[in-house]
Design a protein around this motif. Structure first.
Motif, PDB file in Angstrom:
ATOM      1  N   LYS A  46      64.320 -30.793 -73.598  1.00 12.91           N
ATOM      2  CA  LYS A  46      63.998 -31.680 -74.485  1.00 12.91           C
ATOM      3  C   LYS A  46      64.779 -31.092 -76.074  1.00 12.91           C
ATOM      4  CE  LYS A  46      61.836 -34.379 -72.087  1.00 12.91           C
ATOM      5  NZ  LYS A  46      62.400 -35.379 -71.403  1.00 12.91           N
ATOM      6  N   PHE A  47      65.285 -31.963 -76.813  1.00  7.15           N
ATOM      7  CA  PHE A  47      65.796 -31.343 -78.044  1.00  7.15           C
ATOM      8  C   PHE A  47      64.608 -30.806 -78.889  1.00  7.15           C
ATOM      9  CE2 PHE A  47      66.483 -32.130 -82.687  1.00  7.15           C
ATOM     10  CZ  PHE A  47      67.926 -31.405 -82.596  1.00  7.15           C
ATOM     11  N   GLU A  48      63.344 -30.886 -78.636  1.00  6.45           N
ATOM     12  CA  GLU A  48      62.288 -30.622 -79.420  1.00  6.45           C
ATOM     13  C   GLU A  48      62.109 -29.120 -78.958  1.00  6.45           C
ATOM     14  OE1 GLU A  48      61.905 -33.392 -78.131  1.00  6.45           O
ATOM     15  OE2 GLU A  48      62.129 -34.542 -79.881  1.00  6.45           O
ATOM     16  N   MET A  49      62.521 -28.590 -77.895  1.00  3.18           N
ATOM     17  CA  MET A  49      62.434 -27.333 -77.135  1.00  3.18           C
ATOM     18  C   MET A  49      63.230 -26.379 -78.015  1.00  3.18           C
ATOM     19  SD  MET A  49      62.243 -28.448 -73.346  1.00  3.18           S
ATOM     20  CE  MET A  49      62.183 -26.693 -72.384  1.00  3.18           C
ATOM     21  N   ILE A  50      64.383 -26.824 -78.627  1.00  4.67           N
ATOM     22  CA  ILE A  50      65.249 -25.923 -79.254  1.00  4.67           C
ATOM     23  C   ILE A  50      65.810 -26.465 -80.780  1.00  4.67           C
ATOM     24  CG2 ILE A  50      66.118 -24.955 -77.086  1.00  4.67           C
ATOM     25  CD1 ILE A  50      68.622 -27.299 -77.576  1.00  4.67           C
ATOM     26  N   ASP A  51      65.134 -27.213 -81.402  1.00  2.42           N
ATOM     27  CA  ASP A  51      65.519 -27.829 -82.586  1.00  2.42           C
ATOM     28  C   ASP A  51      65.480 -26.842 -83.807  1.00  2.42           C
ATOM     29  OD1 ASP A  51      62.684 -28.009 -82.613  1.00  2.42           O
ATOM     30  OD2 ASP A  51      62.482 -29.757 -83.586  1.00  2.42           O
ATOM     31  N   ARG A  52      64.586 -25.979 -83.915  1.00  2.79           N
ATOM     32  CA  ARG A  52      64.247 -25.122 -84.899  1.00  2.79           C
ATOM     33  C   ARG A  52      64.988 -24.112 -84.744  1.00  2.79           C
ATOM     34  NH1 ARG A  52      58.611 -23.418 -84.948  1.00  2.79           N
ATOM     35  NH2 ARG A  52      59.381 -21.672 -86.375  1.00  2.79           N
ATOM     36  N   ILE A  53      65.665 -23.599 -83.823  1.00  2.00           N
ATOM     37  CA  ILE A  53      66.843 -22.219 -83.363  1.00  2.00           C
ATOM     38  C   ILE A  53      68.157 -22.880 -83.565  1.00  2.00           C
ATOM     39  CG2 ILE A  53      66.908 -22.453 -81.099  1.00  2.00           C
ATOM     40  CD1 ILE A  53      66.727 -19.289 -83.238  1.00  2.00           C
ATOM     41  N   SER A  54      68.383 -24.095 -83.215  1.00  2.00           N
ATOM     42  CA  SER A  54      69.336 -24.783 -83.432  1.00  2.00           C
ATOM     43  C   SER A  54      69.728 -24.918 -84.895  1.00  2.00           C
ATOM     44  CB  SER A  54      69.601 -25.981 -82.607  1.00  2.00           C
ATOM     45  OG  SER A  54      69.546 -25.811 -81.342  1.00  2.00           O
ATOM     46  N   VAL A 119      70.140 -53.045 -76.117  1.00  2.00           N
ATOM     47  CA  VAL A 119      70.092 -51.455 -75.696  1.00  2.00           C
ATOM     48  C   VAL A 119      70.485 -50.667 -76.985  1.00  2.00           C
ATOM     49  CG1 VAL A 119      70.461 -49.676 -74.347  1.00  2.00           C
ATOM     50  CG2 VAL A 119      70.156 -51.918 -73.420  1.00  2.00           C
ATOM     51  N   SER A 120      69.543 -49.672 -77.431  1.00  2.00           N
ATOM     52  CA  SER A 120      69.919 -48.790 -78.439  1.00  2.00           C
ATOM     53  C   SER A 120      69.684 -47.466 -78.085  1.00  2.00           C
ATOM     54  CB  SER A 120      68.951 -49.042 -79.884  1.00  2.00           C
ATOM     55  OG  SER A 120      67.745 -48.997 -79.818  1.00  2.00           O
ATOM     56  N   PHE A 121      70.523 -46.494 -78.921  1.00  2.00           N
ATOM     57  CA  PHE A 121      70.348 -45.168 -78.337  1.00  2.00           C
ATOM     58  C   PHE A 121      69.234 -44.544 -79.317  1.00  2.00           C
ATOM     59  CE2 PHE A 121      71.539 -40.635 -78.270  1.00  2.00           C
ATOM     60  CZ  PHE A 121      70.927 -40.415 -76.948  1.00  2.00           C
ATOM     61  N   SER A 122      68.178 -44.026 -78.876  1.00  2.00           N
ATOM     62  CA  SER A 122      67.374 -43.319 -80.004  1.00  2.00           C
ATOM     63  C   SER A 122      67.672 -41.952 -80.702  1.00  2.00           C
ATOM     64  CB  SER A 122      65.903 -43.245 -79.457  1.00  2.00           C
ATOM     65  OG  SER A 122      65.930 -42.081 -78.478  1.00  2.00           O
ATOM     66  N   GLY A 123      68.795 -41.279 -79.664  1.00  2.00           N
ATOM     67  CA  GLY A 123      69.164 -40.017 -80.417  1.00  2.00           C
ATOM     68  C   GLY A 123      68.407 -38.870 -79.671  1.00  2.00           C
ATOM     69  N   LYS A 124      67.442 -39.083 -79.103  1.00  2.00           N
ATOM     70  CA  LYS A 124      66.595 -38.127 -78.463  1.00  2.00           C
ATOM     71  C   LYS A 124      66.878 -38.028 -76.658  1.00  2.00           C
ATOM     72  CE  LYS A 124      63.807 -37.129 -82.399  1.00  2.00           C
ATOM     73  NZ  LYS A 124      62.822 -36.555 -82.894  1.00  2.00           N
TER      74      LYS A 124
END
Length: 147
Positions: A46-54, A119-124
């Motif tokens: 999940k993006f939330e798993m690496i968002d801060r370090i990224s 259909v829209s992509f939420s980006g996550k």
């Protein structure tokens, strides 16, 4: 943030390990990036798993180019007399990269325009189904809330 760094570092080492074990011609760091990409794309990571370090790594990206710059300065004796070739190669590779980036953006735009309207992509990594309001509807909603 240490957990997020461990995830990134673990994926990097996995790529290096796979390259070494299978003697692949692709560098391990590239394999690690592919593993990270497909992990994010499939939702395993999940993006939330690496968002801060990224964000941290992107904000300090220039720092990672220092070793390459210093080693280039120490190799001026090797590059002596080849300045024209180095500059020419730099210009040609920059033009190629700009062209490939532009073509990629155009292909992605065409792909997104062909997608169904509902259909829209939420980006996550997940799709939301429903009617996507156009900008005029969004403006009407905001003006009604303000009034």
């Amino acid at each position: 943030m240490l957990k997020q760094f461990s995830i990134i570092l673990g994926i990097y080492f996995l790529g290096e390990f796979l390259q070494e074990v299978f003697e692949l011609p692709v560098p391990g760091n590239i394999l690690g990036m592919l593993i990270l990409f497909f992990g994010l794309y499939s939702g395993v990571i999940k993006f939330e798993m690496i968002d801060r370090i990224s964000d941290f790594l992107l904000e300090n990206l220039a720092f990672f180019f220092l070793p390459a710059g210093v080693s280039l300065i120490t190799c001026f004796a090797v590059l002596e007399g080849k300045l024209t070739a180095v500059v020419g190669f730099s210009v040609i590779s920059t033009v190629v990269i700009l062209g490939v980036t532009g073509l990629t953006v155009e292909l992605v735009k065409k792909f997104l325009q062909k997608r169904p309207e509902n259909v829209s992509f939420s980006g996550k990594g997940e799709n939301k189904v429903g009617k996507v309001p156009d900008n005029s509807q969004a403006c009407e909603i905001k003006t009604k809330e303000v009034s």
